[in-house]
Motif scaffolding. Structure first.
Motif, PDB file in Angstrom:
ATOM      1  N   VAL A  96      -7.347  -7.878   4.344  1.00  0.00           N
ATOM      2  CA  VAL A  96      -6.518  -6.904   4.636  1.00  0.00           C
ATOM      3  C   VAL A  96      -5.507  -7.398   5.517  1.00  0.00           C
ATOM      4  CG1 VAL A  96      -7.966  -5.029   4.364  1.00  0.00           C
ATOM      5  CG2 VAL A  96      -7.670  -5.887   6.428  1.00  0.00           C
ATOM      6  N   SER A  97      -4.080  -6.899   5.257  1.00  0.00           N
ATOM      7  CA  SER A  97      -2.963  -7.438   6.297  1.00  0.00           C
ATOM      8  C   SER A  97      -2.343  -6.126   6.723  1.00  0.00           C
ATOM      9  CB  SER A  97      -2.205  -8.450   5.659  1.00  0.00           C
ATOM     10  OG  SER A  97      -0.957  -8.798   6.125  1.00  0.00           O
ATOM     11  N   VAL A  98      -1.657  -6.385   7.909  1.00  0.00           N
ATOM     12  CA  VAL A  98      -0.854  -5.326   8.367  1.00  0.00           C
ATOM     13  C   VAL A  98       0.534  -5.345   7.799  1.00  0.00           C
ATOM     14  CG1 VAL A  98      -2.159  -5.138  10.332  1.00  0.00           C
ATOM     15  CG2 VAL A  98      -0.274  -6.538  10.239  1.00  0.00           C
ATOM     16  N   ARG A  99       1.074  -6.212   6.912  1.00  0.00           N
ATOM     17  CA  ARG A  99       2.334  -6.347   6.282  1.00  0.00           C
ATOM     18  C   ARG A  99       2.275  -6.297   5.035  1.00  0.00           C
ATOM     19  NH1 ARG A  99       2.085  -9.412  10.947  1.00  0.00           N
ATOM     20  NH2 ARG A  99       0.767 -11.303   9.766  1.00  0.00           N
ATOM     21  N   PRO A 100       3.140  -5.756   4.281  1.00  0.00           N
ATOM     22  CA  PRO A 100       3.249  -5.667   2.719  1.00  0.00           C
ATOM     23  C   PRO A 100       3.648  -6.936   2.188  1.00  0.00           C
ATOM     24  CG  PRO A 100       5.403  -4.594   3.670  1.00  0.00           C
ATOM     25  CD  PRO A 100       4.139  -4.860   4.829  1.00  0.00           C
ATOM     26  N   THR A 121       0.678  -1.181  -0.057  1.00  0.00           N
ATOM     27  CA  THR A 121      -0.005  -0.143   0.003  1.00  0.00           C
ATOM     28  C   THR A 121       0.733   1.333  -0.182  1.00  0.00           C
ATOM     29  OG1 THR A 121      -1.493  -1.322   1.488  1.00  0.00           O
ATOM     30  CG2 THR A 121      -2.012   1.056   1.152  1.00  0.00           C
ATOM     31  N   ALA A 122       1.984   1.292   0.684  1.00  0.00           N
ATOM     32  CA  ALA A 122       2.890   2.470   0.715  1.00  0.00           C
ATOM     33  C   ALA A 122       3.403   2.779  -0.527  1.00  0.00           C
ATOM     34  CB  ALA A 122       3.738   2.168   1.929  1.00  0.00           C
ATOM     35  N   GLU A 123       3.843   1.711  -1.382  1.00  0.00           N
ATOM     36  CA  GLU A 123       4.537   1.919  -2.474  1.00  0.00           C
ATOM     37  C   GLU A 123       3.545   2.305  -3.394  1.00  0.00           C
ATOM     38  OE1 GLU A 123       6.112  -1.103  -5.868  1.00  0.00           O
ATOM     39  OE2 GLU A 123       7.293  -1.177  -3.952  1.00  0.00           O
ATOM     40  N   PHE A 124       2.238   1.884  -3.255  1.00  0.00           N
ATOM     41  CA  PHE A 124       1.048   2.227  -4.334  1.00  0.00           C
ATOM     42  C   PHE A 124       0.794   3.598  -3.985  1.00  0.00           C
ATOM     43  CE2 PHE A 124      -3.221   2.814  -5.040  1.00  0.00           C
ATOM     44  CZ  PHE A 124      -3.578   2.427  -6.608  1.00  0.00           C
ATOM     45  N   TYR A 125       0.779   4.001  -2.961  1.00  0.00           N
ATOM     46  CA  TYR A 125       0.419   5.538  -2.568  1.00  0.00           C
ATOM     47  C   TYR A 125       1.493   6.407  -2.908  1.00  0.00           C
ATOM     48  CZ  TYR A 125      -1.127   9.532   0.693  1.00  0.00           C
ATOM     49  OH  TYR A 125      -1.497  10.735   0.822  1.00  0.00           O
ATOM     50  N   ALA A 126       2.667   6.099  -2.867  1.00  0.00           N
ATOM     51  CA  ALA A 126       3.830   6.917  -3.285  1.00  0.00           C
ATOM     52  C   ALA A 126       3.706   7.051  -4.815  1.00  0.00           C
ATOM     53  CB  ALA A 126       5.234   6.461  -3.056  1.00  0.00           C
ATOM     54  N   GLN A 127       3.167   6.034  -5.479  1.00  0.00           N
ATOM     55  CA  GLN A 127       3.127   6.249  -7.023  1.00  0.00           C
ATOM     56  C   GLN A 127       1.722   6.957  -7.272  1.00  0.00           C
ATOM     57  OE1 GLN A 127       3.475   2.065  -8.246  1.00  0.00           O
ATOM     58  NE2 GLN A 127       5.565   1.912  -7.817  1.00  0.00           N
ATOM     59  N   GLN A 166      -5.077   3.239   8.558  1.00  0.00           N
ATOM     60  CA  GLN A 166      -5.383   2.021   9.600  1.00  0.00           C
ATOM     61  C   GLN A 166      -4.321   1.003   9.405  1.00  0.00           C
ATOM     62  OE1 GLN A 166      -9.659   0.642   8.493  1.00  0.00           O
ATOM     63  NE2 GLN A 166      -9.179   2.173   6.914  1.00  0.00           N
ATOM     64  N   GLY A 167      -2.953   1.201   9.063  1.00  0.00           N
ATOM     65  CA  GLY A 167      -1.968   0.383   9.287  1.00  0.00           C
ATOM     66  C   GLY A 167      -2.024  -0.989   8.310  1.00  0.00           C
ATOM     67  N   ILE A 168      -3.068  -0.720   7.106  1.00  0.00           N
ATOM     68  CA  ILE A 168      -2.955  -1.607   6.179  1.00  0.00           C
ATOM     69  C   ILE A 168      -2.182  -1.661   5.194  1.00  0.00           C
ATOM     70  CG2 ILE A 168      -4.824  -2.788   4.586  1.00  0.00           C
ATOM     71  CD1 ILE A 168      -6.969  -1.746   6.344  1.00  0.00           C
ATOM     72  N   HIS A 169      -1.012  -2.963   5.023  1.00  0.00           N
ATOM     73  CA  HIS A 169       0.084  -2.397   3.985  1.00  0.00           C
ATOM     74  C   HIS A 169      -0.131  -3.517   2.764  1.00  0.00           C
ATOM     75  CE1 HIS A 169       2.282   0.430   6.043  1.00  0.00           C
ATOM     76  NE2 HIS A 169       1.813  -0.200   7.339  1.00  0.00           N
ATOM     77  N   SER A 170      -1.192  -4.416   2.745  1.00  0.00           N
ATOM     78  CA  SER A 170      -1.674  -5.223   1.698  1.00  0.00           C
ATOM     79  C   SER A 170      -2.962  -5.509   1.691  1.00  0.00           C
ATOM     80  CB  SER A 170      -0.569  -6.292   1.314  1.00  0.00           C
ATOM     81  OG  SER A 170      -0.774  -7.326   2.553  1.00  0.00           O
ATOM     82  N   PHE A 171      -3.769  -5.716   0.701  1.00  0.00           N
ATOM     83  CA  PHE A 171      -5.141  -5.959   0.580  1.00  0.00           C
ATOM     84  C   PHE A 171      -5.580  -6.438  -0.414  1.00  0.00           C
ATOM     85  CE2 PHE A 171      -4.821  -1.286  -0.595  1.00  0.00           C
ATOM     86  CZ  PHE A 171      -5.385  -1.150  -1.732  1.00  0.00           C
ATOM     87  N   ILE A 172      -6.727  -7.056  -0.646  1.00  0.00           N
ATOM     88  CA  ILE A 172      -7.476  -7.726  -1.736  1.00  0.00           C
ATOM     89  C   ILE A 172      -8.981  -7.197  -1.604  1.00  0.00           C
ATOM     90  CG2 ILE A 172      -8.375  -9.695  -2.968  1.00  0.00           C
ATOM     91  CD1 ILE A 172      -5.928 -11.200  -1.546  1.00  0.00           C
ATOM     92  N   LEU A 173      -9.378  -6.534  -2.567  1.00  0.00           N
ATOM     93  CA  LEU A 173     -10.851  -6.354  -2.665  1.00  0.00           C
ATOM     94  C   LEU A 173     -11.461  -7.021  -3.667  1.00  0.00           C
ATOM     95  CD1 LEU A 173     -10.436  -2.443  -2.583  1.00  0.00           C
ATOM     96  CD2 LEU A 173     -10.633  -3.978  -0.477  1.00  0.00           C
ATOM     97  N   ALA A 174     -12.676  -7.682  -3.293  1.00  0.00           N
ATOM     98  CA  ALA A 174     -13.305  -8.382  -4.359  1.00  0.00           C
ATOM     99  C   ALA A 174     -14.877  -8.059  -4.274  1.00  0.00           C
ATOM    100  CB  ALA A 174     -13.217 -10.229  -3.654  1.00  0.00           C
ATOM    101  N   PRO A 175     -15.251  -7.893  -5.450  1.00  0.00           N
ATOM    102  CA  PRO A 175     -16.723  -7.423  -5.664  1.00  0.00           C
ATOM    103  C   PRO A 175     -17.575  -8.646  -5.363  1.00  0.00           C
ATOM    104  CG  PRO A 175     -15.629  -7.513  -7.559  1.00  0.00           C
ATOM    105  CD  PRO A 175     -14.668  -7.608  -6.627  1.00  0.00           C
ATOM    106  N   SER A 194      -4.572   8.891  -4.266  1.00  0.00           N
ATOM    107  CA  SER A 194      -5.475   7.921  -4.143  1.00  0.00           C
ATOM    108  C   SER A 194      -6.172   8.010  -2.675  1.00  0.00           C
ATOM    109  CB  SER A 194      -4.768   6.583  -4.418  1.00  0.00           C
ATOM    110  OG  SER A 194      -5.686   5.610  -3.673  1.00  0.00           O
ATOM    111  N   PRO A 195      -7.322   8.371  -2.291  1.00  0.00           N
ATOM    112  CA  PRO A 195      -7.935   8.198  -0.952  1.00  0.00           C
ATOM    113  C   PRO A 195      -8.074   6.907  -0.464  1.00  0.00           C
ATOM    114  CG  PRO A 195      -9.579   8.810  -2.843  1.00  0.00           C
ATOM    115  CD  PRO A 195      -8.241   8.878  -3.369  1.00  0.00           C
ATOM    116  N   LEU A 196      -8.083   6.183  -1.394  1.00  0.00           N
ATOM    117  CA  LEU A 196      -8.572   4.535  -0.829  1.00  0.00           C
ATOM    118  C   LEU A 196      -6.914   4.131  -0.204  1.00  0.00           C
ATOM    119  CD1 LEU A 196      -9.984   2.048  -0.897  1.00  0.00           C
ATOM    120  CD2 LEU A 196      -8.893   1.361  -2.841  1.00  0.00           C
ATOM    121  N   ALA A 197      -5.855   4.452  -0.852  1.00  0.00           N
ATOM    122  CA  ALA A 197      -4.539   4.087  -0.213  1.00  0.00           C
ATOM    123  C   ALA A 197      -4.219   4.727   1.177  1.00  0.00           C
ATOM    124  CB  ALA A 197      -3.521   4.267  -1.338  1.00  0.00           C
TER     125      ALA A 197
END
Length: 767
Positions: A364-368, A322-328, A341-350, A332-335
């Motif tokens: 969601v996970s607290v680790r990248p 998430t941090a790397e994605f936000y830097a790029q 919330q300390g979420i560093h990797s995640f999957i969103l599934a519709p 992004s308000p989502l990132a």
């Protein structure tokens, strides 16, 4: 030799038993091994087929030496378990299988000669990336955990399809690079994490036949026709409103992903409004997308990339860092929300059914790097059940919404529904004829009113005290903060005027609380003091200012603690009292159907209206009225007793007082369309409402004592016949152990427009 049934592979396969043969060589020279001679004999036979140790070059070298291979592998395939275990030798994901146990042979024989064993839903794309993940694990020590369950679907002799879970033991496999192998950098591996769908990229990093897989694997199957994890998930989805639902769901997903602290969320998507909102299907799962907001337009929280994937394509969206994605993507308000919330990797599934998007599942996970585009595919095994459940819950929610509208907003009690229904049918009938129809007024004549209340004694004083405590604490803290700012900034006296005014407020609060004091203090502090301190830029002051402002939160701040305790007290008392009388209504309606309504204020008020006009289909007599009057009195006693047990557990141990008004005659009531509620009808009946509004604050004649007192039931009446009737009820409740023998007969002081009232005051029984 190619042992794959897929068109391309990053591997060259060298099937051999070198490690096993080397183990036999060591054991054959062990003087303490009783099987040494047996192993020497096996080695002599194996020496005649050097390919078994060095690498098989032709399938015939296996088929011609099956007995020898069986003997070499005897330690891994115990003879005593051959009818129990489903096991064979293979290579991971390979269709070349041999040295089956007898049970495995029997299963394949039952399937028929024309059966071709294939891994379910496992195509060239999945095979290639799965093979690459093996290389990443063994050679680069990078675990992308693509190990979603693999199954064989094998028919039985009678045509039943059974599902077998596949497990591979790769302890005897080596993976080695060839000269064609590409050396990967950390950036290459990160790129692969987020590009599961880009097969060309994977083939670029792992060219075909650029790695050697050497050795063999032992494949074990077990019957998983009803997969236990999925069954458990289905079971929990049926009990979605149970207390342990959230923890159970967490546990299931943690097992699936093998991540002990993974968390699951769900956000509802309102397709009509284009907005996200929290879980409305039981509020069992949090919304990480919304975090602390309630409802938001999807465009305000999703970036273009996530909007395209989730809303337009209705496909998974995953970020491994998430941090790397936000830097790029700094916009992004989502990132930003996830990082907060300390979420560093995640999957969103519709969650989609029939192209309708119900919401978003959040893993969601607290680790990248733990969650990524690769292991997002593990959701495939559970998504069908989640989708069906959400569809069912959405339908149930709509039914509940309609029920709430009926119950909460139209104020039509079931006892009088028939009359509204008849009038509505008339309106519809005339509309169908194209004729005008004016709704008739809904009136119920000659009904007996029963009014009662449980009032929280001293609630106004308790609220004033809680406000005083909170405001004094806030002003005292604020004065100290202003002094500290002056000291740290070395600007003595800059808040002199403000501190003087705050000190005056503090003095006023120490004396008493006037009706307008709270409003004045809050307005001055928020619109003046807070604006001033928020402009302080001195870093020596920032921490203290932030600490102070945090305590101003109405939900969690220390400056609202007393008021929250007061509000909690009122809420607990009201909820407990309401539950008792609402539950008792189930029995009361069986005595005779009647109209019932209750209100929550600083206590609970209720009205009952009983008479033949409300339920014309049933015979009515005064005996029914007497039963309901006794029920009302008994229920109020139970409510008082329940409060006595509850009192000492409350944040504020407030007392309650109880009042019953017994009216001497019947009244007429009508439904007011403007206010959607029942009210008395006609000026003659208005006296009943006047008495209701004035009686609870009345005094005993000639004293300054209120007619209502804690631990006593006050029964207000005006005729000797009512007194005699209620003395009979009191005696019954004394025998039941609800009331004591202490009963007072008192007169009520004259009220404005009301005189001649009396009160029976019966004390509750205290064990």
């Amino acid at each position: 030799m190619d042992l794959h049934y897929f068109s391309e592979s990053p591997f060259q396969v060298q099937l051999c038993f070198g490690q096993v043969i080397e183990n036999l060589e060591r054991s054959s020279i062990d003087p303490g091994n009783p099987l040494a001679e047996r192993h020497k004999s096996l080695l002599a036979e194996a020496a005649k087929v050097p390919e078994l140790k060095n690498g098989i070059t032709d399938p015939s070298q296996i088929s011609d030496n099956l007995d020898l291979i069986h003997d070499i592998m005897a330690d891994f395939f115990p003879k005593g378990l051959t009818l129990n275990e489903i096991k064979a030798v293979s290579m991971p994901y390979s269709g070349f299988i041999f040295n089956h146990t007898e049970r495995f042979k029997n299963i394949l024989n039952a399937a028929g000669d024309d059966f071709d064993i294939n891994i379910r839903d496992f195509d060239d794309h999945q095979f290639y990336i799965s093979s690459c993940c093996l290389i990443l694990l063994q050679h680069y020590n990078v675990n992308l955990d693509f190990s979603r369950p693999l199954f064989y679907d094998i028919p039985t002799a009678n045509g039943l399809i059974k599902h077998y879970r596949i497990l591979y033991n790769g302890d005897f496999i080596e993976i080695l690079p060839t000269e064609k192998a590409v050396t990967l950098t950390e950036d290459d591996i990160d790129l692969l994490r987020d590009n599961y769908d880009n097969l060309a990229l994977w083939k670029e990093k792992f060219p075909a036949r650029s790695w050697i897989v050497r050795g063999f694997a032992i494949m074990t199957l077990y019957d998983a026709t009803v997969e236990s994890a999925v069954s458990l998930l289905k079971e929990k989805l049926l009990g979605i409103n149970t207390i342990d639902f959230r923890q159970s769901i967490y546990s299931i997903f943690q097992s699936i992903y093998r991540i002990p602290d993974i968390e699951i969320g769900f956000t509802v998507f309102n397709q009509e409004e284009g907005k996200f909102s929290p879980d409305t299907f039981g509020q069992q799962l949090p919304s990480f997308i919304l975090f602390n907001t309630h409802k938001v337009d999807v465009r305000q929280i999703l970036c273009d990339q996530s909007y395209e994937r989730l809303i337009v394509k209705k496909a998974y969206f995953s970020i491994s860092d998430t941090a790397e994605f936000y830097a790029q993507n700094p916009a992004s308000p989502l990132a930003a929300t996830f990082l907060s919330q300390g979420i560093h990797s995640f999957i969103l599934a519709p969650i989609v059914k029939n192209d309708y998007l119900y919401g978003i599942l959040e893993v969601v996970s607290v680790r990248p790097k733990e969650l990524n585009a690769i292991n997002a595919n593990k959701l495939a095994v559970v998504m069908p059940f989640l989708t069906d459940t959400i569809e069912r819950l959405a339908a149930e929610l709509q039914n509940q919404v309609q029920a709430v509208i009926q119950e909460k907003f139209t104020a039509i009690h079931s006892s009088v529904y028939w009359k509204f229904n008849a009038e509505a049918q008339k309106l519809i009938h005339y509309r169908q004829l194209g004729e005008a129809y004016e709704l008739k007024e809904i009136i119920f004549s000659e009904v007996h009113p029963l009014y009662g209340q449980i009032d929280i004694k001293g609630s106004s004083e308790a609220r004033n005290a809680s406000v005083q405590n909170d405001l004094k604490k806030q002003i005292t803290t604020l004065l100290s903060l202003l002094d500290g700012i002056e000291t740290r900034t070395k600007q003595t006296g800059i808040f002199q005027s403000e501190k003087r005014k705050l000190s005056n407020y503090l003095t006023d609060l120490t004396i008493s609380l006037k009706a307008s004091t709270e409003q004045y203090v809050n307005s001055y502090v928020e619109n003046c003091i807070h604006l001033l301190i928020k402009e302080i830029a001195d870093p020596d002051c920032t921490a203290e200012i932030d600490k102070y402002l945090k305590e101003t939160s109405k939900e969690t701040g220390d400056f609202h603690a007393s008021r929250r305790r007061y509000e909690t007290t009122i809420s607990i008392i009201n909820d407990k009292m309401a539950r008792i009388i609402d539950h008792g209504q189930e029995q009361a309606q069986t005595i005779f159907p009647h109209y019932y309504e209750r209100f929550k204020t600083d206590g609970i008020e209720h009205n009952l209206y009983i008479g033949p006009s409300i339920s014309p289909g049933q015979p009515f007599d005064t005996a029914k009225l007497s039963e309901l009057r006794l029920w009302q009195l008994a229920t109020l006693c139970e409510m008082e007793i329940a409060h006595a047990a509850l009192k000492m557990t409350l944040p504020y141990p407030l007392d309650v007082t109880t009042l019953v008004l017994v009216y001497h005659s019947t009244i007429d009531i009508h439904f007011r369309l403007d206010e959607k509620r029942f009210d008395v009808h006609g000026s003659y009946n208005a006296r009943y409402e006047i008495v209701k509004k004035r009686i609870d604050k009345a005094f005993v004649r000639g004293t300054d004592e209120r007619i209502t007192q804690p631990g006593k039931i006050a029964i207000v009446y005006s005729s000797p016949a009512i007194e005699e009737e209620y003395m009979g009820y009191i005696q019954i409740l004394q025998k039941r152990g609800l009331l004591s023998n202490l009963v007072e007969k008192l007169e009520v002081e004259d009220l404005q427009g009301v005189s001649g009232l009396k009160v029976l005051r019966a004390s509750l029984y205290r064990s």
